[in-house]
Structure formats: C-alpha cells, structure tokens
Write a protein that holds these residues in place. Structure first.
Motif, PDB file in Angstrom:
ATOM      1  N   PHE A   1       0.845  -1.188   0.000  1.00 30.97           N
ATOM      2  CA  PHE A   1       0.000   0.000   0.000  1.00 30.97           C
ATOM      3  C   PHE A   1       0.890   1.250   0.000  1.00 30.97           C
ATOM      4  O   PHE A   1       0.721   2.149  -0.827  1.00 30.97           O
ATOM      5  N   ASP A   2       1.906   1.264   0.910  1.00 29.62           N
ATOM      6  CA  ASP A   2       2.801   2.415   0.981  1.00 29.62           C
ATOM      7  C   ASP A   2       3.538   2.605  -0.338  1.00 29.62           C
ATOM      8  O   ASP A   2       3.695   3.729  -0.813  1.00 29.62           O
ATOM      9  N   ALA A   3       3.962   1.490  -0.931  1.00 30.41           N
ATOM     10  CA  ALA A   3       4.724   1.579  -2.186  1.00 30.41           C
ATOM     11  C   ALA A   3       3.860   2.195  -3.276  1.00 30.41           C
ATOM     12  O   ALA A   3       4.307   3.096  -4.016  1.00 30.41           O
ATOM     13  N   VAL A   4       2.603   1.703  -3.378  1.00 29.08           N
ATOM     14  CA  VAL A   4       1.706   2.213  -4.427  1.00 29.08           C
ATOM     15  C   VAL A   4       1.428   3.703  -4.211  1.00 29.08           C
ATOM     16  O   VAL A   4       1.510   4.514  -5.150  1.00 29.08           O
ATOM     17  N   ILE A   5       1.141   4.057  -2.952  1.00 35.67           N
ATOM     18  CA  ILE A   5       0.835   5.449  -2.641  1.00 35.67           C
ATOM     19  C   ILE A   5       2.019   6.345  -2.969  1.00 35.67           C
ATOM     20  O   ILE A   5       1.866   7.426  -3.551  1.00 35.67           O
ATOM     21  N   ALA A   6       3.195   5.852  -2.613  1.00 37.09           N
ATOM     22  CA  ALA A   6       4.403   6.644  -2.859  1.00 37.09           C
ATOM     23  C   ALA A   6       4.605   6.833  -4.361  1.00 37.09           C
ATOM     24  O   ALA A   6       4.862   7.944  -4.843  1.00 37.09           O
ATOM     25  N   ARG A   7       4.466   5.746  -5.113  1.00 39.84           N
ATOM     26  CA  ARG A   7       4.689   5.838  -6.548  1.00 39.84           C
ATOM     27  C   ARG A   7       3.714   6.835  -7.179  1.00 39.84           C
ATOM     28  O   ARG A   7       4.063   7.586  -8.090  1.00 39.84           O
ATOM     29  N   LEU A   8       2.436   6.820  -6.687  1.00 40.85           N
ATOM     30  CA  LEU A   8       1.428   7.688  -7.302  1.00 40.85           C
ATOM     31  C   LEU A   8       1.391   9.080  -6.661  1.00 40.85           C
ATOM     32  O   LEU A   8       0.592   9.925  -7.051  1.00 40.85           O
ATOM     33  N   GLY A   9       2.243   9.291  -5.655  1.00 38.23           N
ATOM     34  CA  GLY A   9       2.332  10.620  -5.045  1.00 38.23           C
ATOM     35  C   GLY A   9       1.037  11.049  -4.345  1.00 38.23           C
ATOM     36  O   GLY A   9       0.601  12.184  -4.445  1.00 38.23           O
ATOM     37  N   LEU A  10       0.394  10.091  -3.654  1.00 31.25           N
ATOM     38  CA  LEU A  10      -0.909  10.400  -3.050  1.00 31.25           C
ATOM     39  C   LEU A  10      -0.850  10.569  -1.539  1.00 31.25           C
ATOM     40  O   LEU A  10      -1.875  10.744  -0.887  1.00 31.25           O
ATOM     41  N   ARG A  11       0.376  10.510  -0.967  1.00 32.87           N
ATOM     42  CA  ARG A  11       0.474  10.482   0.482  1.00 32.87           C
ATOM     43  C   ARG A  11      -0.269  11.652   1.144  1.00 32.87           C
ATOM     44  O   ARG A  11      -0.920  11.490   2.167  1.00 32.87           O
ATOM     45  N   GLU A  12      -0.185  12.806   0.528  1.00 34.61           N
ATOM     46  CA  GLU A  12      -0.787  14.001   1.132  1.00 34.61           C
ATOM     47  C   GLU A  12      -2.294  14.080   0.875  1.00 34.61           C
ATOM     48  O   GLU A  12      -2.968  14.958   1.393  1.00 34.61           O
ATOM     49  N   ARG A  13      -2.800  13.215   0.005  1.00 43.32           N
ATOM     50  CA  ARG A  13      -4.198  13.358  -0.447  1.00 43.32           C
ATOM     51  C   ARG A  13      -5.127  12.296   0.117  1.00 43.32           C
ATOM     52  O   ARG A  13      -6.295  12.232  -0.259  1.00 43.32           O
ATOM     53  N   LEU A  14      -4.615  11.431   0.984  1.00 37.23           N
ATOM     54  CA  LEU A  14      -5.388  10.241   1.366  1.00 37.23           C
ATOM     55  C   LEU A  14      -6.684  10.570   2.094  1.00 37.23           C
ATOM     56  O   LEU A  14      -7.661   9.829   2.026  1.00 37.23           O
ATOM     57  N   GLU A  15      -6.708  11.710   2.801  1.00 36.54           N
ATOM     58  CA  GLU A  15      -7.908  12.023   3.576  1.00 36.54           C
ATOM     59  C   GLU A  15      -8.894  12.884   2.783  1.00 36.54           C
ATOM     60  O   GLU A  15      -9.891  13.338   3.324  1.00 36.54           O
TER      61      GLU A  15
END
Lengths: 257, 822
Positions: A139-153
């Motif tokens: 999950f972390d890898a996918v989020i990191a690759r797609l640059g979504l860490r700041e947008r999850l909420e």
C-alpha cells in the motif's frame, strides 16, 4: 513503420501460454432480427501478461464493448473469454463479481470514485469488499509511486481530475490484479495530467510486471503502450507493436476513421 | 412551455403519486370533518329546532311564567298565531305492557303553521281524550292508554286517552330518554300543566318576521324573558345539545390541520427530489432559450395541476367518507347524523386548501429550479457536493420555529386551550422538521456504528452512505418521521380522547337506571325484586326521611350506604357520598344554613340528635347522610330511590333491560318514575367508538403514505446513485451485497426516523389531547404502549419493504450500463 499483422477472423487464436486475457470468437449483439446491431462480430484476441496494450478504433468500432466483455462487466452473446485459466463466459453473476474484485482492476474515464468515501477508503474498497486487508508495505509503495500520500484524507470533489485518476490507478493496483482495464483514463484530463497518468500506468507495467489493457481513441495515449490492437465494425482490424503517435494515426486512417 | 409542462406531467405522473395521495388524504380528512360537523348541526337543528325554525319569534322565560302575556301577544296586529308551550308529565299504561311509564307531555299548536311534529303514522290529536306519542313510548295508533295524573297532594286521577298518531323525533338526542306525548292545549292543562314558559309566534299574513319580533319584544318584557327569532332560538337549543360534538369536531380539525401540514411537507420533499432529478432537463430548457421565469412557471404549473386534481379527488373522498359515517352512525345516536349536509364552503375550502398547500410547498423547489444554470446541461455529471449549503439558515430557522412553538404548545396544555396549542404545535413541528435535517444524520451515524459492527461490508457502506450524504438521509428520514409522528400522535391522542370521554361520561352519568318514587315512598322490597331482574348487576337503595335541620326547620334528607351506592355507580367523581358522621351539603344548602366545609351540622328528629360534619359539594345533589346515621335519627326511613346497575351489554339489550326494570317497578309502584340514563351514555359511547374507528382507519392510510414516500425517495436515490452502484458492482459488490446495502440503509434510516417519530408524535398526541380535552373536562391521558411499539416495528419493516423494489432494480442493472450512463 511496422506493418499491421492481420488476424483471420473465425480461426481460433494461437494458444498463448503467457496470455493474461484472451477472447475467442467473441460476439456481442444488441437487439434482435433486422434491427440487431453487432457490436462485436467474432473477435479473437490475446493479451500477454506483463504487457501494456491499447485497444483503438473509431467511434462505434466496439472497443469499449470488447473491454467490458473482457473485464466481466458485460455478458457476451457468443464466444469465450478467458482470464488466465478461468473462462469468464461460463461464470454466474456472483462468481463474476467475486472474480472482478480479486483479479481485475479498473480505471474509468469519469466517475471513478465513490463521492462518499475519501481517497484512502476508495483505494481499499475492492479489497474490503473481498474481505481482505491490503499489505501495508505494498500500500505504501503504491501510494508513494502515485504521489498520493498528502491526499489520502481528501474526498473526490476535493481532488483535481488528475489526482482522481491517480487514486483510481492506486485502487486498481492495490490488489495486484491479473489485469488492469483502463477505459479512456485520460479522456477528461488536460494533456499534462494525461501524460502523468499514462506514465504511471506504463511504469507499473515496466517496474512490477502489471498487465494493463487500455481503451482509448487518442493516438498519443496509445503510443505509451507496448502494442496497439485496432478494431473496426466489431472486428479486429490490425495490430501495431511499439507504436508511436504517428504510426497509430496512420493505421487509424487506414481504417477510414 | 405548456407542451413541456404537459409532457412532464405525463412522464412523471407515477412519481407524483406520493404527493397526490398526501393531498387526497389531507383534503379528504378536512372535508369529511367539516361535512360531518355541518351534517350533525343541521340534523340537530332540524330535530331540536324543528318547532322553532318556521316561527317568527319565540318568547322564553327562565323565571316568571308567561301565562298572562298570551292575550297581549295575540292582540298584536302583526301576530298571526300563538302556540303556548304548556308542559306537564303523566304516567301512562300502554296495553300489552305490564307497568306504567313516564311520559313528558307537550302541546300541539292550534294553528297549523305552528305545528312542527312529523308523524310516522296517524294524525295529531284534535280534542281532549286523544294524544300522539313518540316512538319511545312503544304504543300504536288506536291504543287506549290509561293516564294517571297526580295533583299537589298526591291524589291520583285516572283518564283514558286514545293514540291518534306516532311522532318521529329523529335526530333529537333526548328522544331515547323517555316517551313523549303531544296533546291539545286544553288536554295538557287538564293533566296538570300550571305554568307557561314558552310562546312560539307566527306572523300574520302581510307582516314580516322582523316586525313580529320587534312588536313582541316591546310587548313582553321582564328580567327573565328572552325574545328570539325562530332561527336564533333553534340554533340556541341546538348549541346546548351539541356541545359535546363540537368538542369532537375541534379534535378532528386539529388532526386535519396536522394532515394538511404533513401533506405540504411530503409534497415539498417530493418536488425537491423530482426537480433534483431533472436538473439537466431544466438546464437544457434554459439552454434552448427558456427564461428562469418560464422554468419557474412550468414547475408551479405542474404543482397547480397536481394540487387541483388531487384536491378534487380529496373532496370527493371526504364527502364519501362523511356519507359512510353518517350511514353508520344514523340519526338515533347522541351525535345524530341524517343524510348529508354539504355546504358549498366545505367543497371550496377543500379545493382551496389542497391546491394552495401544493403550490406553496412547490415554491421553494421551484425557486431552486430557476437557479439551475444553462451550462449544467453541458457539464459532465460531477459528484454532488456533500455539504448542504443552507444548513445554517435551516438551523436558525428551525430553532426560531421549534423553541417558541414548543413553548406555545406547552402553554396551550397549561391553559388548556386548543387555540393556543394548535399554532404552537404546527410551528414547533415545522421547526422540528427543519431541525431533522441536522439532527437525524448524527443519530443515524450513531445507529450506523452499531449496524456496521454486525452487518459486514454492506452495512458499513450503508452506514457510510446514510451518514455521509446527510441531505439525502435527512430527506428520506423526514418523510417517514412525518408519517410516524402523525400516526403516533393519532394513536396516543385517540387513546387519551377515548379514556377521557369514557371517564367523563361515567362521571356525568354514574347510574345506569334510577327509580324514583313520585310522592310516596317506594316499597321496601323493591331493591331485592329489581336485583332478580335479568341483566341487573346490583342495586342500591336510597333512603329518605324528614328530620329537623340546624335551623330548627324540617328538612328532607337522603341516606345512602357509601359502599353499596358506590358499587352501583360507574363513577363517583361527580357524586360525593357521605361516610358515617358526615352530611353532604350542596352549595345552595351550605349558603342557606351558613355552613362551610368541615363545620358541625347537627340534625335532630323526635328528640334524637346527631352531630354531623358538613361536606360541602359543588355538585347538584340533595342533602345526604350515611344510611346508618339516618336510621339512628329516623328508625323507619322511607325508600326514595333505587339506583340500578346493568351489566355491560350492547345498547339494544340495555334498552330492553330498562324496559324490564320499568315493568317490574310499575307492578310494585305504579307512580314510580324510571329513568334509563344508560341509554344516553350508550349512544354517546357508540358515536365515540365510530369516530375513533374512523381515525384508526385513517392511520392505516397514513402508514401507506409513509411507505409510498419512503419507496419513492429510495427509488429516486437508487436512480441518483446509478453510477455509484454501477461502480460498486464493477469493483466487486455482488448483487446480494447491493441489495443488502440498500436494505441496511433503509432499516437504519427508517428505524431512526420511526423511533424519533414515535417520541415526538407521542408528545404531540398527549399535548393535543390535553389542550383540546382540557376545555371539555378532566383529562385522562393514556399511552397505548403496544400500539406505539407496533408503529416502530411496522414503520421499520415498511422502510425495509420499500427498499425491496428499488433494490431489485438497482441490483438488476448491469455494472457496465451504470457506468455507460455517465
């Protein structure tokens, strides 16, 4: 310039050992009798695992219908669809549904996300429906690759079109499906966001061996694929490998589009 | 635009069913209530006022007799004829019946224009020795009755009289109490009528009624004399008799008002959802050149058409319902209904209320519709914004209505005025409905937390859906909340009305049958004899003796045993029974003897004396002491009355029982008078039962409205969520899970709405009953818990049921179709 390799309709497809998805004699007919419309008039096609394939064709060529049948979203009127060793055309609705959430990922043109769920909830939804927990590292890898860490909420309406499509891609990749189907994923995006989304799809194929099948009418989008399958009047009309925007455009012109 | 409007109506007719039904029911209720009220009024007016309505003037006196005024009135040039209403009473033996019965005797006017009696058989009497009787007397034309009259000394005179006709007293609430006889003026005076208290006057040819009225008013004066026109007098008499029924009318009108308000809310809701559905259509209209005004006019036109058509249906339904009730109740009951009286205003009121409410309810949605930008038609569908914009306005407005409204409602209960309570109720309910938009989602969220724990992913999604889209949830919940609130208000209000009415009737008419001696004492064996009569449950003797009062003057005192007498009465709320050592003193006697409550009250007789304590009562009853005390004073008291209690049977059986008691009494003492009060109470009870049955019937309809409303809203939200559901299906939600999702959502929303509704509605029912019935008498509040629990269960199940069809439809949609529709 590569020459389109024509397949002869009606003959069974050559057995492709490494095919992730394949169809044989696939037909889809709307209506009946004289008013019947043959959206798919016998299509034989195979998509190799770990490959990025684009399905192209003029409006009404049946490219969306083909994708829907391959993805188990729509039932075929005839022929077979195989996902790996599973024949989709023999499955009941419930079995198809379960198969979709475990083995197929989707990215649509619009209305990709549930408005009532935030980005994180949208991403994990299919796994939740299947009663599974996502692997946190993946999950972390996918989020990191797609640059979504700041947008999850964030809820969908708080995201730009490009961000929404990235959330949709993350959702499609999270379950490590056999194949990801993308239906005009850049149709609603400006060219920069579109390029970004296509780059992400391409890199997921290159880096993790994900199989991706994309329907598009945009030659530039198609040029990101390893291979382009051309469709016209519900039949296969040719194929291009290592396409560029120009070769795709030429091939389309050859179809009269 | 008219073509568009008509096409809309045709296409969306099915969607308008909920609002149409709501209007039909609300209007029907109001119209039925008004029509029944008018029918009852005119029935009573016709029956009680029959003797007055055709007269020019009526002179009545509550003090000095009018005997001396007859000649003066007759000699007035504008007066054509005068009927002197002499009255007396006699005991009559009817052939074939063992005992004699009490007959009230009235005068038949000489002048034909002043004769009002309607005959079902025979003719009116023309000379002495003839009489016409009411149906209650159970005599037939040609029967020869033996009439016994008693003079002041109690000497009996017997005479024979032939029945010439039977008078129909249809619609007179007192017709069943005792028989009545109609005789010539000479005859009534022969039978002992001594004083005259009423003159009915007809105008001479050529004179106007107003002229007569003025002349008579000038000719007859006196402190106790009232001169009214015939119609005024009729209305006056009718009003005195229909006090109870107007109270019931106001109860029903309260419910009618609530129904109208509810209908308005349901309509507003439906229109809002319908127009939300049509956003793109409306935008397209704007794109092709319709102005905002035209769009608004089209929406309001749709509301007008819907409102008018459904109001017309409602008016017809209301009149039909009233007709049905009128037929069921009939004219022999305490609230008599004969035929149907449908004044034009009831029809107009129904049409106006229904149409106006519909149009008003559609105003806000219509304004919202004009705000649709033409561009919305071209924009790809974007997810609906989740926060509702007018939230703050709603909250403030809701509080501004709910808080003062509730205060007013409470005030209405405290001062027991429905005119204070009703606007308070309407205001606070509107406030609560506005606040529901804000209050329901958190409650649903809390309930959703519980549900999510037991129901798996679909339940978790449903809880999410229900709480994350507050506007949709609140709209669905409010529709049901309204229905449930109305239903529980009805149930609780009706139960309290019933309990109060029963208690009130029992207090008003505590004894079933009273047997009174005329001048002599009744035979001492009578209570025991009556105790053996079929259907008599128990009897209580009332003794009496002449003793000497505190002032040294003789006084007639009743003696009862509180235990025996209390057991023979339905209620002792309005009758004070003395214990040993006590004397019950009515107010007039307290004034006369100058005693107050608790003062000593000595009674003596033949040298024996008793020091009693006065118990002053506001009720009109005779001086009364304990039976044992009375025997101490007067060792051999006489038997003045016997109170008889009958068992609970249907009204006809009780009338038969009263007749048997009458016969038995007549054999023992032919001068005794038997009054069957039970028949009057039975009749009022019967009417109450029918009215409450009607209300309960309407409840069933209210539940149906709620069901339709929920189904409608859910169906619309399924359409609204087509893409959402399609996406879920594509991502792996099975059909069963999708159905489950909708079912969970329905149960969640319906459950919360019905629990809230029962609480709110129960409070309204109690407050409504308290404020309305407070005007009538003592209130008995009653909460039928079983029915209230049933409402919660039924409403929740109704929500679940309502989700079945939309859920099937949602589940049947192929996932790809849902996505393609984007």
């Amino acid at each position: 310039m590569s020459v389109p390799v024509m397949t002869v309709p009606g003959e069974p497809p050559a057995p492709v050992a490494s095919a992730a998805v394949r169809a044989a004699g696939l037909r889809k007919t709307y209506g009946s009798g004289e008013t019947a419309v043959h959206a798919l008039a016998g299509v034989d096609v195979a998509f190799a695992a770990g490959e990025f394939t684009a399905i192209m064709g003029p409006s009404g060529s049946g490219k969306s219908t083909l994708m829907h049948c391959l993805a188990g979203l729509d039932t075929a009127s005839g022929g077979e669809v195989w996902l790996g060793d599973t024949e989709l055309t023999r499955l009941r609705d419930d079995q198809l549904t379960t198969l979709r959430r475990r083995r197929i990922g989707f990215v649509f043109q619009a209305f990709n996300l549930l408005p009532v769920l935030d980005a994180r909830e949208n991403i994990v939804l299919p796994m939740q429906l299947a009663g599974q927990r996502p692997d946190p590292a993946w999950f972390d890898a996918v989020i990191a690759r797609l640059g979504l860490r700041e947008r999850l909420e964030h809820r969908p309406h708080e995201l730009s079109g490009g961000q929404q499509q990235r959330v949709a891609i993350a959702r499609a990749l999270l379950a490590r499906p056999d194949v990801v189907f993308a239906d005009e994923p850049t149709g609603n995006l400006d060219s920069r966001s579109g390029a970004e989304v296509l780059g992400l799809l391409r890199s997921s194929v290159k880096e993790t061996g994900q199989t991706v099948v994309m329907v598009t009418h945009d030659p530039v989008a198609a040029s990101y694929a390893d291979r382009v399958v051309l469709l016209a009047d519900g039949r296969l009309a040719g194929e291009l490998t290592d396409p560029t925007a120009e070769t795709v455009l030429d091939a389309l012109r050859g179809l009269g589009a | 635009m008219r073509t568009v409007l008509l096409a809309q109506l045709r296409t969306h007719a099915a969607r308008l069913i909920a609002s149409t039904l709501a209007v039909v029911i609300a209007v029907g209720f109001v119209v039925a209530t008004l029509v029944l009220n008018e029918t009852s009024r005119s029935t009573v007016l016709n029956a009680v006022g029959a003797r007055y309505v055709d007269t020019a003037a009526v002179v009545s006196s509550s003090g000095e007799p009018l005997t001396g005024d007859v000649d003066a009135v007759e000699s007035l040039p504008s007066v054509g004829a005068v009927a002197a209403a002499w009255e007396t009473s006699v005991q009559a033996d009817v052939p074939g019946r063992t005992g004699s019965q009490y007959l009230a005797v009235e005068t038949v006017a000489d002048a034909p224009e002043l004769r009002w009696q309607q005959l079902s058989d025979g003719r009116l009497p023309e000379r002495t020795g003839e009489l016409a009787v009411s149906e209650r007397a159970r005599a037939e034309v040609g029967d020869v009755l033996t009439i016994s009259t008693y003079d002041a000394e109690g000497e009996v005179t017997e005479a024979q009289a032939t029945v010439t006709g039977i008078v129909r007293l249809e619609g007179d609430p007192e017709a069943g109490l005792y028989g009545r006889a109609f005789v010539t003026e000479q005859q009534v005076r022969d039978w002992g009528a001594t004083d005259l208290y009423e003159l009915r006057i007809a105008a001479a040819p050529g004179s106007s009624d107003a002229q007569v009225l003025a002349d008579v008013a000038a000719a007859v004066t006196g402190p106790d004399v009232v001169v009214r026109s015939g119609v005024e007098q009729a209305e006056h008499e009718a009003a005195m008799l229909t006090g109870d029924s107007t109270a019931l009318t106001s109860v029903l009108l309260v419910f009618g008002t609530v129904a109208v308000v509810v209908a308005g809310l349901v309509i507003a809701n439906t229109f809002a959802v319908l127009l939300a559905q049509r956003t793109r259509e409306l935008a397209l209209l704007r794109c092709v050149g319709a102005t905002a005004k035209q769009v608004r006019r089209s929406v309001l036109g749709e509301a007008l058409a819907t409102g008018f058509v459904s109001s017309a249906v409602g008016v017809a339904a209301g009149i039909g319902l009233a007709g049905l009730i009128s037929t069921l109740v009939g004219s022999d009951s305490a609230i008599p209904l004969a035929g149907l009286t449908v004044p034009a205003y009831t029809v107009l009121a129904g049409l106006l209320v229904g149409t106006l409410v519909t149009v008003l309810a559609a105003l806000a949605p219509a304004r919202a519709a004009t705000r649709v930008a033409p561009l919305a038609a071209l924009r790809p569908v974007d997810p609906a914004p989740l926060r509702s914009r007018p939230g703050l306005l709603r909250l403030v407005l809701g509080l501004l209505m709910a808080v003062p409204g509730t205060a007013l409602l409470v005030l209405g209960v405290v001062v027991q005025s429905v005119y204070v309570g009703l606007p308070g109720g309407v205001l606070s309910f509107l406030g609560i409905v506005l606040l529901a938009q804000r209050a329901v989602p958190p409650v649903v969220a809390a309930a959703g937390g519980l549900v999510a724990r037991i129901g798996g992913v679909p339940a978790r999604l449903a809880a999410g859906n229900a709480t994350r889209n507050p506007r949709r949830t609140a709209a669905t919940a409010t529709a049901l909340l309204i229905g449930v609130t109305l239903t529980s208000a009805f149930v609780v209000g009706a139960a309290s009305t019933r309990a109060t009415a029963t208690a009130g009737l029992d207090a008003e008419f505590p004894t079933d049958v009273v047997v009174q001696g005329f001048s002599d004492d009744l035979p001492a064996s009578l209570p025991a004899t009556l105790g053996d009569v079929d259907q008599v449950v128990r009897t209580a003797p009332v003794l009496a003796a002449d003793v000497t009062g505190p002032d040294g003057e003789p006084v007639y005192v009743h003696g009862v045993d509180a235990g025996t007498a209390g057991a023979a009465m339905r209620s002792t709320d309005k009758v004070l029974l003395p214990g040993p050592g006590q004397v019950v003193v009515p107010e007039w006697a307290a004034e006369y003897y100058s005693v107050r409550d608790g003062d000593p009250f000595p009674l003596t007789a033949d040298g024996r004396s008793l020091d009693l304590v006065a118990q002053v009562t506001g009720e009109n009853q005779p001086l009364m002491v304990d039976a044992a005390d009375l025997r101490t004073l007067a060792p051999e008291p006489g038997l003045a009355e016997v109170w008889v209690m009958l068992d609970d049977a249907d009204p006809d059986a009780q009338v038969a029982a009263v007749d048997r008691v009458t016969d038995v009494v007549a054999e023992a003492d032919e001068t005794a008078r038997v009054t069957g009060i039970v028949t009057m109470r039975d009749e009022i009870n019967e009417v109450l039962d029918i009215l409450l049955l009607v209300v309960t019937g309407l409840l069933a309809v209210a539940v149906v409205i709620a069901l339709i409303g929920v189904g409608n809203t859910l169906a619309l939200s399924v359409v609204e969520r087509r893409q959402e559901n399609g996406l879920l299906r594509a991502l792996g939600l099975t059909r069963g899970q999708l159905r489950g999702l909708l079912a969970w959502e329905a149960v969640l929303v319906a459950g919360v709405a019905s629990v809230l509704g029962v609480v709110v509605g129960g409070a309204y029912g109690l407050a409504g009953a308290a404020s309305v019935l407070g005007e009538v008498g003592d209130i008995v509040l009653d909460v039928p818990w079983l029915q209230v629990a049933a409402i919660v269960v039924v409403a929740t199940l109704a929500g679940l049921l309502a989700s079945v069809l939309p859920a099937r439809r949602a589940a049947r949609t192929a996932p790809v179709a849902a996505i393609a529709a984007a």
